[in-house]
Enzyme design. Structure first.
Site, PDB file in Angstrom:
ATOM      1  N   GLU A 106       0.825  -1.202   0.000  1.00 46.19           N
ATOM      2  CA  GLU A 106       0.000   0.000   0.000  1.00 46.19           C
ATOM      3  C   GLU A 106       0.861   1.255   0.000  1.00 46.19           C
ATOM      4  O   GLU A 106       1.623   1.481   0.948  1.00 46.19           O
ATOM      5  CB  GLU A 106      -0.912   0.035   1.230  1.00 46.19           C
ATOM      6  N   GLU A 122     -11.569   3.170   5.897  1.00 46.40           N
ATOM      7  CA  GLU A 122     -10.490   3.467   6.836  1.00 46.40           C
ATOM      8  C   GLU A 122     -10.477   4.973   7.120  1.00 46.40           C
ATOM      9  O   GLU A 122      -9.581   5.703   6.711  1.00 46.40           O
ATOM     10  CB  GLU A 122      -9.138   3.008   6.274  1.00 46.40           C
ATOM     11  N   ASP A 162      -5.508   2.841  -1.577  1.00 48.44           N
ATOM     12  CA  ASP A 162      -6.201   3.715  -0.641  1.00 48.44           C
ATOM     13  C   ASP A 162      -6.407   5.061  -1.334  1.00 48.44           C
ATOM     14  O   ASP A 162      -5.450   5.801  -1.580  1.00 48.44           O
ATOM     15  CB  ASP A 162      -5.367   3.880   0.632  1.00 48.44           C
ATOM     16  N   GLN A 200      -9.434   1.240  -0.334  1.00 48.00           N
ATOM     17  CA  GLN A 200      -9.838   1.890   0.905  1.00 48.00           C
ATOM     18  C   GLN A 200     -10.223   3.340   0.615  1.00 48.00           C
ATOM     19  O   GLN A 200      -9.771   3.931  -0.370  1.00 48.00           O
ATOM     20  CB  GLN A 200      -8.708   1.838   1.948  1.00 48.00           C
TER      21      GLN A 200
END
Length: 264
Positions: free
Chosen positions: A141, A238, A176, A202
């Site tokens: 990530e 998140e 993300d 995310q």
């Protein structure tokens, strides 16, 4: 239709950790994720998942000395034995929780250091080989340098390069969109271009990391783009609620009735 996983490290923190599973299920989520499970036994967490009919979407491998500021060790020197032991622990939890994906954090290291890059690539490749035998996928990530200064993997562009260097089918991108908006931008095209390698998504509002309907990103539009890109996995929420978690779930209500089981 997007399928959402509540991140229990950030959401429902009004409750002790093991009670957050029930709170997430009551709110309409059918999956959960969180940073780390290791303060609880896998039996405790498995029981919470089963009791509330939840899928474990994702968690992180042990990150090193988190309390001392470490954020993963995959790129750090002289940590091979610890890295391998941490991966073994993560895979034990993954098997017990029927979790198919584990994120391995890179660590705080100079992204321009060739030795750090080589260590990172070799360790993630080795982790992918080990995890594949257990039916678990390894994720990397990119994390923005505002929230995590000095993090080795700091942009989606770099993440794509690293994936090419790792060159292993059992490694995927954890995209993300909060971090990506800060580092890369152009999210609609980014979603489309990374679709072949994206294994988990995310979300959070930008810039304050609150609910996805707060801030500069039009997530309702991006959810359509995610569907169009053919992504069928979970979307991890998140974010840090601006107030009590339940008070900020208006964004989720249009999707709640259509939450089900992801095929990924």
């Amino acid at each position: 239709m997007p399928q959402f996983a509540a991140n229990l490290s950030m959401m429902f923190t009004e409750e002790p950790f093991l009670r957050r599973f029930g709170a997430a299920a009551e709110a309409g989520f059918r999956a959960v994720e969180y940073l780390f499970p290791y303060e609880h036994t896998s039996d405790e967490i498995s029981s919470a998942l089963q009791q509330h009919g939840l899928t474990q979407a994702l968690f992180n491998a042990p990150p090193g000395r988190w309390e001392d500021g470490e954020r993963g060790i995959a790129s750090l020197p002289d940590r091979d034995a610890e890295f391998d032991q941490g991966l073994e622990t993560a895979l034990e939890y993954a098997r017990a929780l029927n979790c198919r994906q584990v994120h391995v954090m890179a660590g705080i290291a100079d992204s321009a250091d060739p030795a750090a890059r080589q260590r990172y690539v070799e360790r993630i490749r080795r982790a992918a080989q080990t995890a594949q035998a257990h039916g678990v996928r390894i994720l990397i990530e990119p994390i923005n340098p505002v929230d995590m200064p000095g993090y080795f993997l700091s942009s989606v562009g770099m993440g794509r390069q690293i994936l090419d260097e790792i060159d292993h089918s059992n490694v995927g991108l954890q995209l993300d969109l909060y971090h990506a908006q800060i580092t890369d931008g152009d999210l609609s095209r980014l979603i489309a271009s990374t679709a072949p390698v994206t294994s988990h998504i995310q979300i959070a509002g930008v810039p304050d990391r609150h609910e996805p309907d707060l801030g500069e990103v039009n997530y309702a539009y991006l959810f359509e783009r995610i569907d169009s890109a053919g992504y069928t996995g979970w979307i991890g929420c998140e974010y840090r609620p601006a107030a009590a978690t339940a008070e900020g779930l208006d964004w989720f209500r249009p999707y709640r009735a259509q939450q089900g089981r992801s095929g990924q």
